[in-house]
Design an enzyme around this catalytic site. Structure first.
Site, PDB file in Angstrom:
ATOM      1  N   TYR A  81       0.845  -1.421  -0.219  1.00  0.00           N
ATOM      2  CA  TYR A  81      -0.102  -0.095  -0.164  1.00  0.00           C
ATOM      3  C   TYR A  81       0.885   1.235  -0.154  1.00  0.00           C
ATOM      4  CZ  TYR A  81      -3.682   3.144   1.567  1.00  0.00           C
ATOM      5  OH  TYR A  81      -4.641   4.036   1.712  1.00  0.00           O
ATOM      6  N   LYS A  89       0.726   3.909  -3.131  1.00  0.00           N
ATOM      7  CA  LYS A  89       0.210   5.360  -2.654  1.00  0.00           C
ATOM      8  C   LYS A  89       1.357   6.202  -3.037  1.00  0.00           C
ATOM      9  CE  LYS A  89      -3.946   5.191  -1.539  1.00  0.00           C
ATOM     10  NZ  LYS A  89      -4.902   5.173  -2.793  1.00  0.00           N
TER      11      LYS A  89
HETATM   12  N1  LIG Z   1      -9.826   6.906   5.171  1.00  0.00           N
HETATM   13  C1  LIG Z   1      -8.535   7.306   5.209  1.00  0.00           C
HETATM   14  O1  LIG Z   1      -8.238   7.599   6.335  1.00  0.00           O
HETATM   15  C2  LIG Z   1      -7.573   7.064   4.052  1.00  0.00           C
HETATM   16  C3  LIG Z   1      -6.053   7.640   4.299  1.00  0.00           C
HETATM   17  C4  LIG Z   1      -5.386   7.613   3.143  1.00  0.00           C
HETATM   18  C5  LIG Z   1      -5.871   7.363   1.811  1.00  0.00           C
HETATM   19  N2  LIG Z   1      -7.018   7.061   1.713  1.00  0.00           N
HETATM   20  C6  LIG Z   1      -7.541   6.498   0.277  1.00  0.00           C
HETATM   21  O2  LIG Z   1      -8.914   7.207   0.036  1.00  0.00           O
HETATM   22  C7  LIG Z   1      -9.482   6.398  -0.977  1.00  0.00           C
HETATM   23  C8  LIG Z   1     -10.889   6.054  -0.300  1.00  0.00           C
HETATM   24  O3  LIG Z   1     -10.761   5.591   1.017  1.00  0.00           O
HETATM   25  P1  LIG Z   1     -11.969   5.344   1.883  1.00  0.00           P
HETATM   26  O4  LIG Z   1     -11.286   5.195   3.314  1.00  0.00           O
HETATM   27  O5  LIG Z   1     -12.790   6.024   1.675  1.00  0.00           O
HETATM   28  O6  LIG Z   1     -12.193   3.718   1.682  1.00  0.00           O
HETATM   29  P2  LIG Z   1     -13.662   2.939   1.704  1.00  0.00           P
HETATM   30  O7  LIG Z   1     -12.945   1.269   1.698  1.00  0.00           O
HETATM   31  O8  LIG Z   1     -14.704   3.156   2.455  1.00  0.00           O
HETATM   32  O9  LIG Z   1     -14.031   3.075   0.111  1.00  0.00           O
HETATM   33  C9  LIG Z   1     -12.995   2.463  -1.063  1.00  0.00           C
HETATM   34  C10 LIG Z   1     -14.041   2.073  -2.135  1.00  0.00           C
HETATM   35  O10 LIG Z   1     -13.306   1.749  -3.132  1.00  0.00           O
HETATM   36  C11 LIG Z   1     -14.183   0.627  -3.807  1.00  0.00           C
HETATM   37  N3  LIG Z   1     -13.199  -0.117  -4.464  1.00  0.00           N
HETATM   38  C12 LIG Z   1     -12.032  -0.970  -4.275  1.00  0.00           C
HETATM   39  N4  LIG Z   1     -11.627  -1.456  -5.125  1.00  0.00           N
HETATM   40  C13 LIG Z   1     -12.133  -1.214  -6.145  1.00  0.00           C
HETATM   41  C14 LIG Z   1     -11.994  -1.303  -7.853  1.00  0.00           C
HETATM   42  N5  LIG Z   1     -11.213  -2.077  -8.330  1.00  0.00           N
HETATM   43  N6  LIG Z   1     -13.052  -0.633  -8.760  1.00  0.00           N
HETATM   44  C15 LIG Z   1     -13.747   0.180  -8.181  1.00  0.00           C
HETATM   45  N7  LIG Z   1     -14.104   0.476  -6.825  1.00  0.00           N
HETATM   46  C16 LIG Z   1     -13.085  -0.103  -6.050  1.00  0.00           C
HETATM   47  C17 LIG Z   1     -14.552  -0.278  -2.761  1.00  0.00           C
HETATM   48  O11 LIG Z   1     -15.655  -0.805  -3.030  1.00  0.00           O
HETATM   49  C18 LIG Z   1     -14.794   1.018  -1.743  1.00  0.00           C
HETATM   50  O12 LIG Z   1     -16.304   1.128  -1.851  1.00  0.00           O
HETATM   51  C19 LIG Z   1      -8.709   4.951  -1.041  1.00  0.00           C
HETATM   52  O13 LIG Z   1      -7.886   5.155  -2.234  1.00  0.00           O
HETATM   53  C20 LIG Z   1      -7.766   4.951   0.200  1.00  0.00           C
HETATM   54  O14 LIG Z   1      -6.368   4.359  -0.287  1.00  0.00           O
HETATM   55  C21 LIG Z   1      -8.078   6.669   2.619  1.00  0.00           C
END
Ligand SMILES: NC(=O)c1ccc[n+]([C@@H]2O[C@H](COP(=O)([O-])OP(=O)(O)OC[C@H]3O[C@@H](n4cnc5c(N)ncnc54)[C@H](O)[C@@H]3O)[C@@H](O)[C@H]2O)c1
Length: 312
Positions: free
Chosen positions: A166, A170
């Protein structure tokens, strides 16, 4: 008086918009007048699976609030999936102005237990998937001489204990962001990355927490060494990230291209572009003997401290 942002007439493709940050973005962009394609395969946080009802549920919310949206359930982890999501956007609304890459999974394991399939899937979703949607949106952006891309990187990209695939993916997203800004900036297109923290999403609760507990027990910093930072006065929420995304999609941020912005609840921060913090010149070129000069070691590593040894 603060100017209002309206996105009437704009079309947005938001990947991974069925939950968490992507969902908050889809709702906000639609409330600002954009027509939104809600892409999500409805997968689990480790990838795979698929709940086709997740994306339509967000579309329903948008419509109930008076907005326009369609659901799209392709996995964007392949070139073809990225192409399908972009094509679905063109088919539904005739154009694409905003691409927000959100789809995300994590498969945390310490690196001596990495599986090739974990590595591949994590990179497919984040790196290849984001490249695929950008690749297929780009001809539309170039033809219309404008567009905005917002990628989700992560503070984990600075280094995250037992989460190497990851971390690498990222950080790769940041490189991709810088490259896209250079290739597309000449056509009036902007591409920036967000390093968010948002509680309550699927990914932030499920796979990540164990890595933080493990590293704490070992006395190893799980995440990066944060040089500044205000106390978290506000619980970081997907809505805070969505607000930043909407700003990045608006003309208010027209000067920002190829950059990374951190956000966590009450705190937002612009990251520097990569820079060397110390340089030394060896007139004849560097040799091992030259490196072993104590003055060189002192200058390059004198104040370095290996913080990752832990307590053992
Ligand atoms: N929440 C955090 O604190 C955080 C921190 C750093 C980075 N991020 C990044 O932000 C983004 C959103 O994260 P989140 O926390 O809202 O996660 P989340 O798991 O709530 O939402 C992510 C969504 O992506 C969808 N998904 C996964 N693989 C997929 C694919 N191949 N095609 C289409 N959809 C797909 C999943 O079904 C899910 O609904 C991610 O890229 C995550 O890495 C989040």
């Amino acid at each position: 008086m603060t100017a209002a942002v309206r996105l009437d007439g704009k079309v947005a493709l938001v990947t991974g918009a069925g939950r968490g940050i992507g969902r908050a973005e889809a709702l906000l962009l639609a409330s600002l007048g954009a027509k939104v394609v809600v892409n999500d395969l409805g997968g689990g946080s480790w990838g795979g699976g698929g709940d086709p009802a997740i994306a339509p549920a967000v579309v329903e919310e948008i419509r109930k609030a008076g907005g326009e949206a369609v659901a799209e359930t392709s996995s964007v982890s392949s070139w073809e999936g990225g192409r399908r999501a972009v094509q679905a956007t063109i088919d539904a609304f005739g154009r694409i102005d905003i691409l927000s890459n959100n789809a995300g999974i994590a498969r945390p394991r310490r690196l001596d237990a990495w599986e090739e399939a974990d590595w591949d899937l994590v990179h497919d979703v984040h790196m290849k998937g984001y490249a695929a949607t950008i690749r297929h949106a780009a001809p539309h952006f170039i033809a219309q001489k404008g567009g905005v891309i917002v990628n989700k990187s992560s503070p984990s990209g600075f280094g995250h204990y037992s989460n190497g695939a990851y971390t690498a993916a990222k950080e790769g997203v940041v490189g991709l962001t810088r490259a896209a800004a250079r290739d597309l900036g000449q056509f009036g297109v902007r591409c920036n990355a967000i390093r968010p923290i948002a509680r309550g999403s699927q990914m932030s609760t499920d796979p990540m927490s164990a890595t933080l507990e493990d590293s704490e027990a070992l006395g190893i910093p799980a995440l990066w060494n944060r040089p500044r930072g205000l106390p978290m006065a506000v619980t970081p929420d997907p809505q805070h990230v969505a607000a930043l995304t909407a700003w990045l999609c608006s003309d208010a941020s027209a000067n920002l291209n190829g950059r990374e912005v951190f956000i966590a609840g009450a705190e937002v921060g612009l990251l520097p572009e990569p820079e060397m913090i110390r340089t030394l010149y060896a007139p004849g070129g560097w040799t091992l003997e030259a490196f072993l000069d104590p003055a060189v070691t002192a200058y390059l590593a004198g104040d370095a401290r290996n913080r990752f040894r832990g307590r053992s």
